[in-house]
Design a protein around this motif. Sequence first.
Motif, mmCIF file in Angstrom:
data_model
loop_
_atom_site.group_PDB
_atom_site.id
_atom_site.type_symbol
_atom_site.label_atom_id
_atom_site.label_comp_id
_atom_site.label_asym_id
_atom_site.label_seq_id
_atom_site.Cartn_x
_atom_site.Cartn_y
_atom_site.Cartn_z
ATOM 1 N N GLY A 170 72.143 18.673 11.704
ATOM 2 C CA GLY A 170 71.435 17.664 12.866
ATOM 3 C C GLY A 170 70.125 18.501 13.367
ATOM 4 O O GLY A 170 69.427 17.982 14.193
ATOM 5 N N THR A 171 70.120 19.804 13.142
ATOM 6 C CA THR A 171 68.728 20.452 13.482
ATOM 7 C C THR A 171 67.766 20.262 12.692
ATOM 8 O O THR A 171 67.506 20.321 11.413
ATOM 9 C CB THR A 171 69.002 21.911 13.363
ATOM 10 O OG1 THR A 171 70.176 22.235 14.235
ATOM 11 C CG2 THR A 171 67.847 22.739 13.850
ATOM 12 N N MET A 172 66.640 19.512 13.329
ATOM 13 C CA MET A 172 65.300 19.198 12.582
ATOM 14 C C MET A 172 64.298 19.947 12.497
ATOM 15 O O MET A 172 63.469 20.160 11.598
ATOM 16 C CB MET A 172 64.895 17.897 13.536
ATOM 17 C CG MET A 172 65.820 16.588 13.427
ATOM 18 S SD MET A 172 66.101 16.288 11.632
ATOM 19 C CE MET A 172 67.803 16.872 11.413
ATOM 20 N N ALA A 173 64.352 21.032 13.863
ATOM 21 C CA ALA A 173 62.891 22.008 13.546
ATOM 22 C C ALA A 173 63.601 23.150 14.113
ATOM 23 O O ALA A 173 64.565 23.721 15.082
ATOM 24 C CB ALA A 173 62.104 21.535 14.702
ATOM 25 N N LEU A 174 63.021 24.460 13.632
ATOM 26 C CA LEU A 174 63.603 25.777 13.754
ATOM 27 C C LEU A 174 62.397 26.264 14.441
ATOM 28 O O LEU A 174 61.239 26.207 14.151
ATOM 29 C CB LEU A 174 63.852 26.480 12.229
ATOM 30 C CG LEU A 174 64.963 25.913 11.504
ATOM 31 C CD1 LEU A 174 65.204 26.661 10.106
ATOM 32 C CD2 LEU A 174 66.473 26.155 12.309
ATOM 33 N N ALA A 175 62.880 27.262 15.473
ATOM 34 C CA ALA A 175 61.707 28.140 16.175
ATOM 35 C C ALA A 175 60.813 29.261 14.816
ATOM 36 O O ALA A 175 61.411 29.625 14.071
ATOM 37 C CB ALA A 175 62.513 29.065 17.230
ATOM 38 N N SER A 176 59.914 29.548 15.346
ATOM 39 C CA SER A 176 58.956 30.365 14.410
ATOM 40 C C SER A 176 59.787 31.696 14.333
ATOM 41 O O SER A 176 59.465 32.391 13.303
ATOM 42 C CB SER A 176 57.522 30.567 15.049
ATOM 43 O OG SER A 176 57.767 31.253 16.453
ATOM 44 N N SER A 177 60.696 32.334 15.159
ATOM 45 C CA SER A 177 61.252 33.463 15.141
ATOM 46 C C SER A 177 62.538 33.255 14.303
ATOM 47 O O SER A 177 63.311 34.517 14.278
ATOM 48 C CB SER A 177 61.525 33.949 16.857
ATOM 49 O OG SER A 177 62.342 33.232 17.422
#
Length: 493
Positions: free
Chosen positions: A128-135
């Motif tokens: 369900g995760t669409m976007a990951l943090a840059s870190s």
Amino acid sequence: MRNILLLLALLLTSAANAQQKREFRGAWIQCVNGQFQGMGTKKMQETLRYQLDELQKDGVNAIIFQVRPECDALYPSKLEPWSRFLTGQQGKAPSPYWDPLQWMIDQCHARGMELHAWINPYRAKTKGTMALASSHVAVQHPERCFDYDGLKILNPGIPENRDFICLVAKDIVSRYDIDGIHMDDYFYPYPAPGQVIPDEAQHRLYSNGIADRGDWRRYNVNLFIKQFYETVHETKPWVKVGISPFGIYRNKKNAAIGSNTNGLQNYDDLYADVLLWINNGWLDYCVPQIYWEIGNRAADYDTLIRWWNQYAAGRPLFIGEDIERTVKHADPSHPQQNQQPAKQRLHQQMRNVKGTVLWYAKAAVDNTGNYATQLRQNYWRYPALQPEMPFLDKKAPGKPRKVKPVWTQDGYVLFWTAPKGKQWGDVATKYVVYCFAKGEKLNINDPSKIVTITSNTFYKLPYKQGHQAYTYVVTALDRMQNESKVAKKKVKL
């Protein structure tokens, strides 16, 4: 009337005798289902506080709290971003700011519960995760991950991933006063139709002479489990390492010591050789997820609890219980009732089963199928100490000193002084207070005589008229809940 009262007394005595004085009574509080996502600090604290209060009434003495569902964090971390399951957006800090892990440690310890920090080792992204943090590690090092059925997985065949997960564990253990660190059954991903694990290149690089891909994958996980265990205990030797594997190790048709089942297998499908870890002492407790019902055709609960009891006794064995499935299904031997009593009887019959972990906490809090009512009134009516772990520490602390009842502005209070201790295994961290009526045998193995398990060095006495004589017994517990010799005091209440 007298006969009815006598029968009731006998039943209560029987229930007390059936209860173990030492028993792990855990509950999983997960975040990955989104129950806290975007809830906000105040509301989440209120929700968790209510859950903990209800679980305490149920007799729960350990909380397994999910703090790392997808290489993220429900605590401030320099290694991984804040979890979207907390704030709704990965990498976004909670506002108003708080540290859920530290808050849960404080809340659990105030209630006499242990707090075990639950991490998912390899899973880097849920479906369900669409976007990951840059870190996030999958953004910083995409070459160390693979995609599988909508997930991102840290490739267990890459040594840097083992080191990274152990670094995360070391960070948690060193910074927080947790009682345990826990991982569930997400090692290599659950098999999905038409999906292939893309690890051929890693096998060529790191095969270590192991030609069979399945054996090599198990080898990778074994290396990780050993390294993880050693990392935790080198950091803090008292922090318990717990693993909750899928409920079937192997099916009998595939292995001589397999269970008479027909389902997914730890060894063959998840590449998790749980028995090797137990027998090598690479974990401190094991919680197989035996979530099925008694009579299930593919995975019968009765068959599985007996199998684990027989083969997994090298480390304390707790059973992962599915509350909803337990109360949904009727007991085959007593169709008028659900399976909770039958499963409890099986627990009592299995000499190597030392506890239970409830899946999941909210189902207990909601009292699904009266499950929690039965815990409170019957099975977990009296307090329980944690199971002993002599392989970590078996030396008991000294007994409490200077036990003395004192009149104060708050009433009649029993005070005592902590025993002397220098090393972590000698220092008293909690105390058990027992109460015995005049003429009653002082039997501290009877859990019905425990009035409190406390980190305080005092206990407010229930003073009434001052005519009844009692003997109060106080013992000290260390971090591993080894129990001291008794200190006793006679009082009139």
